[in-house]
Motif scaffolding. Sequence first.
Motif, PDB file in Angstrom:
ATOM      1  N   PRO A 229       0.808  -1.230   0.000  1.00  0.00           N
ATOM      2  CA  PRO A 229       0.000   0.000   0.000  1.00  0.00           C
ATOM      3  C   PRO A 229       0.843   1.282   0.000  1.00  0.00           C
ATOM      4  O   PRO A 229       0.451   2.291  -0.589  1.00  0.00           O
ATOM      5  N   VAL A 230       2.012   1.243   0.652  1.00  0.00           N
ATOM      6  CA  VAL A 230       2.889   2.412   0.677  1.00  0.00           C
ATOM      7  C   VAL A 230       3.541   2.600  -0.689  1.00  0.00           C
ATOM      8  O   VAL A 230       3.692   3.735  -1.169  1.00  0.00           O
ATOM      9  N   ARG A 231       3.930   1.496  -1.320  1.00  0.00           N
ATOM     10  CA  ARG A 231       4.467   1.592  -2.690  1.00  0.00           C
ATOM     11  C   ARG A 231       3.422   2.201  -3.622  1.00  0.00           C
ATOM     12  O   ARG A 231       3.723   3.060  -4.447  1.00  0.00           O
ATOM     13  N   ARG A 232       2.173   1.726  -3.496  1.00  0.00           N
ATOM     14  CA  ARG A 232       1.095   2.253  -4.331  1.00  0.00           C
ATOM     15  C   ARG A 232       0.887   3.741  -4.080  1.00  0.00           C
ATOM     16  O   ARG A 232       0.638   4.508  -5.008  1.00  0.00           O
ATOM     17  N   TYR A 233       1.030   4.155  -2.832  1.00  0.00           N
ATOM     18  CA  TYR A 233       0.867   5.573  -2.489  1.00  0.00           C
ATOM     19  C   TYR A 233       1.926   6.421  -3.194  1.00  0.00           C
ATOM     20  O   TYR A 233       1.627   7.488  -3.747  1.00  0.00           O
ATOM     21  N   ALA A 234       3.175   5.938  -3.199  1.00  0.00           N
ATOM     22  CA  ALA A 234       4.250   6.662  -3.885  1.00  0.00           C
ATOM     23  C   ALA A 234       3.973   6.743  -5.384  1.00  0.00           C
ATOM     24  O   ALA A 234       4.167   7.793  -6.011  1.00  0.00           O
ATOM     25  N   VAL A 235       3.500   5.640  -5.962  1.00  0.00           N
ATOM     26  CA  VAL A 235       3.175   5.635  -7.396  1.00  0.00           C
ATOM     27  C   VAL A 235       2.011   6.586  -7.686  1.00  0.00           C
ATOM     28  O   VAL A 235       2.030   7.316  -8.693  1.00  0.00           O
ATOM     29  N   ASP A 236       1.005   6.606  -6.822  1.00  0.00           N
ATOM     30  CA  ASP A 236      -0.150   7.499  -7.035  1.00  0.00           C
ATOM     31  C   ASP A 236       0.272   8.965  -7.025  1.00  0.00           C
ATOM     32  O   ASP A 236      -0.227   9.778  -7.821  1.00  0.00           O
ATOM     33  N   LEU A 237       1.202   9.323  -6.132  1.00  0.00           N
ATOM     34  CA  LEU A 237       1.663  10.714  -6.057  1.00  0.00           C
ATOM     35  C   LEU A 237       2.390  11.127  -7.330  1.00  0.00           C
ATOM     36  O   LEU A 237       2.126  12.193  -7.894  1.00  0.00           O
ATOM     37  N   THR A 238       3.317  10.293  -7.782  1.00  0.00           N
ATOM     38  CA  THR A 238       4.074  10.649  -8.978  1.00  0.00           C
ATOM     39  C   THR A 238       3.195  10.599 -10.218  1.00  0.00           C
ATOM     40  O   THR A 238       3.341  11.424 -11.124  1.00  0.00           O
ATOM     41  N   ALA A 239       2.277   9.631 -10.280  1.00  0.00           N
ATOM     42  CA  ALA A 239       1.381   9.546 -11.437  1.00  0.00           C
ATOM     43  C   ALA A 239       0.485  10.778 -11.528  1.00  0.00           C
ATOM     44  O   ALA A 239       0.162  11.239 -12.632  1.00  0.00           O
ATOM     45  N   ALA A 240       0.095  11.333 -10.381  1.00  0.00           N
ATOM     46  CA  ALA A 240      -0.769  12.516 -10.386  1.00  0.00           C
ATOM     47  C   ALA A 240      -0.060  13.727 -10.989  1.00  0.00           C
ATOM     48  O   ALA A 240      -0.707  14.613 -11.561  1.00  0.00           O
ATOM     49  N   ASP A 320      -3.750   3.122   5.025  1.00  0.00           N
ATOM     50  CA  ASP A 320      -3.800   2.874   6.463  1.00  0.00           C
ATOM     51  C   ASP A 320      -2.376   2.681   6.991  1.00  0.00           C
ATOM     52  O   ASP A 320      -1.630   1.832   6.501  1.00  0.00           O
ATOM     53  N   PRO A 321      -1.951   3.486   7.987  1.00  0.00           N
ATOM     54  CA  PRO A 321      -0.589   3.339   8.522  1.00  0.00           C
ATOM     55  C   PRO A 321      -0.301   1.928   9.033  1.00  0.00           C
ATOM     56  O   PRO A 321       0.829   1.447   8.966  1.00  0.00           O
ATOM     57  N   TYR A 322      -1.339   1.236   9.555  1.00  0.00           N
ATOM     58  CA  TYR A 322      -1.107  -0.103  10.081  1.00  0.00           C
ATOM     59  C   TYR A 322      -0.778  -1.092   8.970  1.00  0.00           C
ATOM     60  O   TYR A 322      -0.133  -2.115   9.214  1.00  0.00           O
ATOM     61  N   ALA A 323      -1.220  -0.782   7.739  1.00  0.00           N
ATOM     62  CA  ALA A 323      -0.900  -1.665   6.617  1.00  0.00           C
ATOM     63  C   ALA A 323       0.571  -1.568   6.226  1.00  0.00           C
ATOM     64  O   ALA A 323       1.079  -2.408   5.491  1.00  0.00           O
ATOM     65  N   ALA A 324       1.258  -0.533   6.718  1.00  0.00           N
ATOM     66  CA  ALA A 324       2.673  -0.348   6.375  1.00  0.00           C
ATOM     67  C   ALA A 324       3.577  -1.257   7.200  1.00  0.00           C
ATOM     68  O   ALA A 324       4.713  -1.522   6.794  1.00  0.00           O
ATOM     69  N   LYS A 325       3.112  -1.729   8.340  1.00  0.00           N
ATOM     70  CA  LYS A 325       3.960  -2.537   9.210  1.00  0.00           C
ATOM     71  C   LYS A 325       4.108  -3.944   8.642  1.00  0.00           C
ATOM     72  O   LYS A 325       3.135  -4.530   8.144  1.00  0.00           O
TER      73      LYS A 325
END
Length: 330
Positions: A229-240, A320-325
């Motif tokens: 999910p954190v990797r996806r978040y980074a991709v979503d930011l750059t894709a935007a 969700d921050p808990y999904a990062a652990k």
Amino acid sequence: MTTYEEQTKLTDLSATAEQVRRAVESVIEGKPEVVRLSLTVLLAGGHLLLEDVPGVGKTMLAKALAKSIDCSVQRIQFTPDLLPTDITGVSVYDQQRSEFEFKPGAVFAQIVIGDEINRASPKTQSALLESMEERQVTADGRTYELPSPFMVIATQNPVEMEGTYPLPEAQRDRFMARVSMGYPSPEAEMRMLASHGGASPLDALRPAAHAHDVLRLVEAVREVHVADPVRRYAVDLTAATRTHPELRLGASPRATLHLLRAAKAAAALAGRSFVLPDDIQRLAVPVLAHRLLPTAQAQLNRHSTEQFVADIIRRTPVPDPYAAKPQRGY
């Protein structure tokens, strides 16, 4: 690797990084966030671009970071008459041996300080492209490996200032992060006058770590966990950034990779073995903004790329921050 081993590595990393941070901050007054970001780029194995008006300590920060590590350092003063071979090296004919001998340029060092990089022509600036990306120099059909660790710390004045050339897009994309020093607070400036008034604190600065320590820390940072999910978040930011109506050039896939590596280093410096969405958010502006090109209308409206990145962060859903652990089995 067990949890105990991971924590031991992180503890060692934090202790070494803290020693380097204290050494740099003994020279740079009142800029803890700038120093921390510089350390983050170092541990992430990236290159750093320091941009601001003259006289705010850009070159001093670069020198302090380089001197705090016991490794080879070369400084390049970029000027309009600087040639690409001054940076990479040149082949010279040896009459005694009747053959050409390669004379390495200033880039053959573990830390290279490029002072006022945008005062040289784009052709000369581009001499660093291969070195920064592939850690090697190709000359006369032969490839020469650069030493490890290898980091370029470049300073530049704002493009609006006289005698500057804008960095090529490919060159900007090689820098992991861009940092603006900013003016010091009155209190920090008073301390600077007291400590710098007699002699330069650089003269008293001693190395707080060795080159092999930095290599070990870079390896430890690479083992920091990043959840999907954190990797996806980074991709979503750059894709935007690639679809933003006021940007004519968005962030590259290299930018996404740099963002993730920097976030790993930031997590390790915080004593964590995993990356949180907060790490991505804090680093998005320094890692992404300098790579973006606004449209002509956005420039007329005086909208900065930092504002666009901040707006994208606000609009992009956060995992969700808990999904990062990391999930460990028992």
